[in-house]
Design a protein around this motif. Structure first.
Motif, mmCIF file in Angstrom:
data_model
loop_
_atom_site.group_PDB
_atom_site.id
_atom_site.type_symbol
_atom_site.label_atom_id
_atom_site.label_comp_id
_atom_site.label_asym_id
_atom_site.label_seq_id
_atom_site.Cartn_x
_atom_site.Cartn_y
_atom_site.Cartn_z
ATOM 1 N N VAL A 1 0.836 -1.186 0.000
ATOM 2 C CA VAL A 1 0.000 0.000 0.000
ATOM 3 C C VAL A 1 0.884 1.253 0.000
ATOM 4 O O VAL A 1 1.871 1.334 0.715
ATOM 5 N N ALA A 2 0.528 2.185 -0.898
ATOM 6 C CA ALA A 2 1.326 3.405 -1.054
ATOM 7 C C ALA A 2 0.480 4.622 -0.722
ATOM 8 O O ALA A 2 -0.722 4.659 -0.986
ATOM 9 N N LEU A 3 1.100 5.608 -0.114
ATOM 10 C CA LEU A 3 0.407 6.821 0.297
ATOM 11 C C LEU A 3 0.587 7.919 -0.744
ATOM 12 O O LEU A 3 1.707 8.273 -1.102
ATOM 13 N N GLN A 4 -0.544 8.434 -1.248
ATOM 14 C CA GLN A 4 -0.515 9.577 -2.172
ATOM 15 C C GLN A 4 -1.107 10.781 -1.477
ATOM 16 O O GLN A 4 -2.089 10.667 -0.746
ATOM 17 N N LEU A 5 -0.507 11.921 -1.748
ATOM 18 C CA LEU A 5 -0.851 13.127 -1.007
ATOM 19 C C LEU A 5 -1.028 14.269 -1.996
ATOM 20 O O LEU A 5 -0.367 14.318 -3.035
ATOM 21 N N ASN A 6 -1.932 15.195 -1.671
ATOM 22 C CA ASN A 6 -2.058 16.399 -2.488
ATOM 23 C C ASN A 6 -2.640 17.498 -1.611
ATOM 24 O O ASN A 6 -3.100 17.227 -0.500
ATOM 25 N N SER A 7 -2.591 18.720 -2.097
ATOM 26 C CA SER A 7 -3.287 19.798 -1.415
ATOM 27 C C SER A 7 -4.294 20.412 -2.366
ATOM 28 O O SER A 7 -3.980 20.679 -3.531
ATOM 29 N N LEU A 8 -5.514 20.609 -1.870
ATOM 30 C CA LEU A 8 -6.551 21.268 -2.675
ATOM 31 C C LEU A 8 -6.639 22.746 -2.353
ATOM 32 O O LEU A 8 -7.515 23.451 -2.860
ATOM 33 N N ILE B 1 -6.629 15.342 -19.093
ATOM 34 C CA ILE B 1 -6.600 15.527 -17.636
ATOM 35 C C ILE B 1 -5.148 15.669 -17.169
ATOM 36 O O ILE B 1 -4.810 16.545 -16.371
ATOM 37 N N GLU B 2 -4.306 14.839 -17.734
ATOM 38 C CA GLU B 2 -2.884 14.863 -17.381
ATOM 39 C C GLU B 2 -2.254 16.230 -17.665
ATOM 40 O O GLU B 2 -1.401 16.701 -16.923
ATOM 41 N N ALA B 3 -2.727 16.855 -18.732
ATOM 42 C CA ALA B 3 -2.139 18.131 -19.158
ATOM 43 C C ALA B 3 -2.810 19.345 -18.496
ATOM 44 O O ALA B 3 -2.388 20.491 -18.711
ATOM 45 N N ALA B 4 -3.823 19.094 -17.680
ATOM 46 C CA ALA B 4 -4.581 20.206 -17.090
ATOM 47 C C ALA B 4 -3.738 20.969 -16.072
ATOM 48 O O ALA B 4 -2.802 20.423 -15.490
ATOM 49 N N PRO B 5 -4.057 22.254 -15.870
ATOM 50 C CA PRO B 5 -3.332 23.035 -14.868
ATOM 51 C C PRO B 5 -3.449 22.383 -13.488
ATOM 52 O O PRO B 5 -4.503 21.849 -13.145
ATOM 53 N N SER C 1 3.964 9.918 -1.874
ATOM 54 C CA SER C 1 4.272 10.643 -3.095
ATOM 55 C C SER C 1 3.209 11.703 -3.288
ATOM 56 O O SER C 1 2.058 11.536 -2.853
ATOM 57 N N ILE C 2 3.613 12.815 -3.875
ATOM 58 C CA ILE C 2 2.646 13.874 -4.157
ATOM 59 C C ILE C 2 1.986 13.548 -5.491
ATOM 60 O O ILE C 2 2.665 13.327 -6.482
ATOM 61 N N ASN C 3 0.654 13.472 -5.475
ATOM 62 C CA ASN C 3 -0.097 13.232 -6.706
ATOM 63 C C ASN C 3 -0.960 14.452 -6.990
ATOM 64 O O ASN C 3 -2.028 14.614 -6.407
ATOM 65 N N PRO C 4 -0.513 15.327 -7.896
ATOM 66 C CA PRO C 4 -1.231 16.581 -8.142
ATOM 67 C C PRO C 4 -2.616 16.362 -8.752
ATOM 68 O O PRO C 4 -3.423 17.282 -8.778
ATOM 69 N N ARG C 5 -2.908 15.134 -9.215
ATOM 70 C CA ARG C 5 -4.223 14.845 -9.818
ATOM 71 C C ARG C 5 -5.219 14.322 -8.792
ATOM 72 O O ARG C 5 -6.367 14.032 -9.130
ATOM 73 N N ASP D 1 -17.057 17.385 -2.599
ATOM 74 C CA ASP D 1 -16.631 18.787 -2.702
ATOM 75 C C ASP D 1 -16.105 19.346 -1.386
ATOM 76 O O ASP D 1 -15.577 20.443 -1.353
ATOM 77 N N TYR D 2 -16.294 18.629 -0.286
ATOM 78 C CA TYR D 2 -16.008 19.273 0.993
ATOM 79 C C TYR D 2 -14.535 19.407 1.346
ATOM 80 O O TYR D 2 -14.192 20.044 2.332
ATOM 81 N N TYR D 3 -13.664 18.841 0.576
ATOM 82 C CA TYR D 3 -12.253 18.873 0.971
ATOM 83 C C TYR D 3 -11.547 20.197 0.651
ATOM 84 O O TYR D 3 -11.859 20.880 -0.309
ATOM 85 N N ASN D 4 -10.567 20.546 1.495
ATOM 86 C CA ASN D 4 -9.641 21.648 1.193
ATOM 87 C C ASN D 4 -8.279 21.246 1.760
ATOM 88 O O ASN D 4 -8.164 20.251 2.496
ATOM 89 N N LEU D 5 -7.250 21.977 1.413
ATOM 90 C CA LEU D 5 -5.870 21.657 1.847
ATOM 91 C C LEU D 5 -5.564 20.164 1.640
ATOM 92 O O LEU D 5 -5.769 19.642 0.570
ATOM 93 N N THR D 6 -5.120 19.493 2.716
ATOM 94 C CA THR D 6 -4.650 18.110 2.587
ATOM 95 C C THR D 6 -5.706 17.121 2.067
ATOM 96 O O THR D 6 -6.807 17.037 2.627
ATOM 97 N N VAL D 7 -5.369 16.374 1.028
ATOM 98 C CA VAL D 7 -6.133 15.171 0.681
ATOM 99 C C VAL D 7 -5.140 14.027 0.485
ATOM 100 O O VAL D 7 -3.988 14.265 0.118
ATOM 101 N N PHE D 8 -5.579 12.814 0.783
ATOM 102 C CA PHE D 8 -4.661 11.675 0.647
ATOM 103 C C PHE D 8 -5.428 10.386 0.380
ATOM 104 O O PHE D 8 -6.626 10.282 0.671
ATOM 105 N N GLU D 9 -4.717 9.440 -0.180
ATOM 106 C CA GLU D 9 -5.277 8.106 -0.409
ATOM 107 C C GLU D 9 -4.186 7.072 -0.175
ATOM 108 O O GLU D 9 -3.036 7.296 -0.554
ATOM 109 N N PHE D 10 -4.550 5.963 0.441
ATOM 110 C CA PHE D 10 -3.669 4.795 0.496
ATOM 111 C C PHE D 10 -4.119 3.866 -0.623
ATOM 112 O O PHE D 10 -5.284 3.449 -0.660
ATOM 113 N N VAL D 11 -3.204 3.566 -1.522
ATOM 114 C CA VAL D 11 -3.562 2.870 -2.749
ATOM 115 C C VAL D 11 -2.734 1.599 -2.908
ATOM 116 O O VAL D 11 -1.559 1.555 -2.544
#
Ligand code: ATP
Ligand code: MG
Length: 428
Positions: free
Chosen positions: A160-167, A218-222, A251-255, A261-271
């Protein structure tokens, strides 16, 4: 008569599988105690408005996955909960749970989503969730991640790998939103109908699309990450600093955007890669605006939810599935007339903590010793307790080890069961 079956996508959880569920639940309760998270139990049915306002009108869950119905008496719009963060927040507001500062809570239970059933995706599934309400610091985001990480270690999950992003925050998202709309408008030809419809309503949702034809665009999106201000970046760094100091790989996953819709700042998934496209076993993030969204005072909060089915499936895949504890003893009783006395002895053993199963009568009375021994053997019990006529005449029982031939058979006094019982016990 026509046979009745469970509703499609909703499963019976049968023994011995249910023992694995119980073992996981027990480990989680223990984990939550150590992290000082308290249990909260909310109803399975909530007002539909809670999810429409909380999760967002233009989300997969609200648009197509909810089991909604009208109360047959007053017409109230109700929904079987598709997730429980909104319910926890509703309860926290309703009961002023935060009057005295932050609150760390957890829950376990069934959730309902009208999805296409497949491996790891069901219509009734079960989540364990943890929510830290009233805390704004990134260290609490990190605490929640450390807690999930500790659970994987304790149950022996490795793949299991941890992916992280900020919204980010709403202003940052607005700037990103405008850039997103511009980007996708330039590629209208590859968008599917749903994406086109959502483009101006909720463009972030397009990033969540699983349509293969759209992945390149999607990959090319801002990236939202490029729109973050100083404070948002600092929040993310608080989280990653704790993870790094504790040796938790990420790992940081910008996608990574998450489905509500309720999330802001930190989001993460164990994948994991081991469960096909149902690879997310645990997911969460910060939701500092949800309290206001459902009618409360502004309150920072963060949490996660894991899918029990997927965690257990992955454990099985890895061969690390835990069996339930074995039965300690099986009572073999040749004569039903002995049952009142035998059952008294079994009560004593059970009060010592032993798990004991008794052979029961059928319409023909008690089965032969031979068939009772067969049962004792297949029950998995470590000992057979033989309440034979000779033994009973002397107020005794024979204790025979079923799994270990080096242990000699013993005769014990029924009246002393409280003393010798303990020695047969496998778990304290
Ligand atoms: P997915 O992208 O797989 O649809 P999700 O983003 O909808 O997942 P969440 O709403 O974040 O999932 O729920 C948290 C966890 O609950 C998921 O990571 C997953 O383990 C589990 N889960 C969600 N939906 C289902 C389902 N229909 N069946 C089984 N488990 C589910
Ligand atoms: Mg989903």
């Amino acid at each position: 008569m026509e046979k009745l079956a469970a509703v499609k996508g909703m499963n019976d959880i049968l023994p011995p599988d249910s023992a694995r569920w119980e073992a996981l639940e027990e480990r989680v309760r223990n984990l939550m105690r150590r992290f000082a998270y308290e249990n909260l139990r909310t109803p399975i049915v909530e007002p539909t408005a809670l999810f429409v306002r909380g999760l967002g009108e233009v989300t997969d869950i609200v648009e197509k996955e909810m089991y909604s119905f009208e109360d047959r008496l007053n017409g109230e719009a109700l929904t079987l909960r598709p997730e429980n963060t909104a319910g926890v927040v509703r309860a926290a507001i309703e009961h002023s749970l935060l009057y005295n500062g932050g609150k760390r809570l957890y829950y376990m239970g069934p959730m309902f989503r009208h999805e296409r059933p497949q491996r790891g995706r069901y219509r009734q599934f079960h989540q364990i969730g943890a929510e830290a309400l009233g805390f704004s610091g990134g260290e609490v985001d990190a605490e929640l991640i450390l807690m999930a990480h500790a659970l994987w270690q304790e149950i022996g999950l490795t793949d299991v790998a941890l992916q992280l992003n900020s919204l980010g925050q709403p202003e940052e998202r607005n700037a990103h939103r405008a850039a997103l709309i511009q980007h996708f408008e330039a590629h209208l030809d590859v968008l599917d109908e749903e994406a086109k419809r959502r483009l101006h309503l909720n463009p972030l949702r397009l990033l969540d699309s699983k349509n293969p034809a759209m992945q390149a665009v999607i990959e090319a999106a801002p990236r939202l990450l490029d729109f973050l201000g100083e404070a948002s970046k600092r929040h993310l760094k608080t989280v990653t600093d704790v993870l790094e100091a504790n040796g938790v790989a990420y790992s940081i996953n910008p996608r990574l955007v998450r489905g509500m819709d309720y999330y802001n700042l930190t989001v993460f998934e164990f994948v994991t890669t081991k469960l096909g496209s149902q690879g997310t076993i645990c997911a969460g993030g910060r939701y500092d605006y949800l309290f206001e969204q459902v009618g409360g005072k502004p309150t920072p909060a963060v949490g996660w939810a894991m899918g029990i089915e997927r965690v257990l499936e992955l454990l099985k895949e890895q061969g690390a599935a835990e069996d339930g504890p074995a039965l300690d003893a099986y009572a073999v009783v040749p004569d039903a007339a002995f049952l009142p006395q035998v059952m008294g002895c079994l009560q004593t053993l059970r009060s010592q903590g032993l798990s004991v199963q008794m052979h029961a009568t059928t319409a023909e009375g008690m089965a032969s010793m031979k068939s009772q021994f067969k049962r004792a053997d297949s029950s998995g019990a470590r000992y057979a307790l033989i309440f034979g006529a000779d033994e009973m005449a002397q107020g005794q029982v024979t204790v025979k080890a079923l799994r270990d031939s080096t242990v000699a058979q013993q005769t014990r006094a029924l009246s002393e069961a409280a003393q010798w019982g303990k020695s047969l016990q496998s778990i304290a």
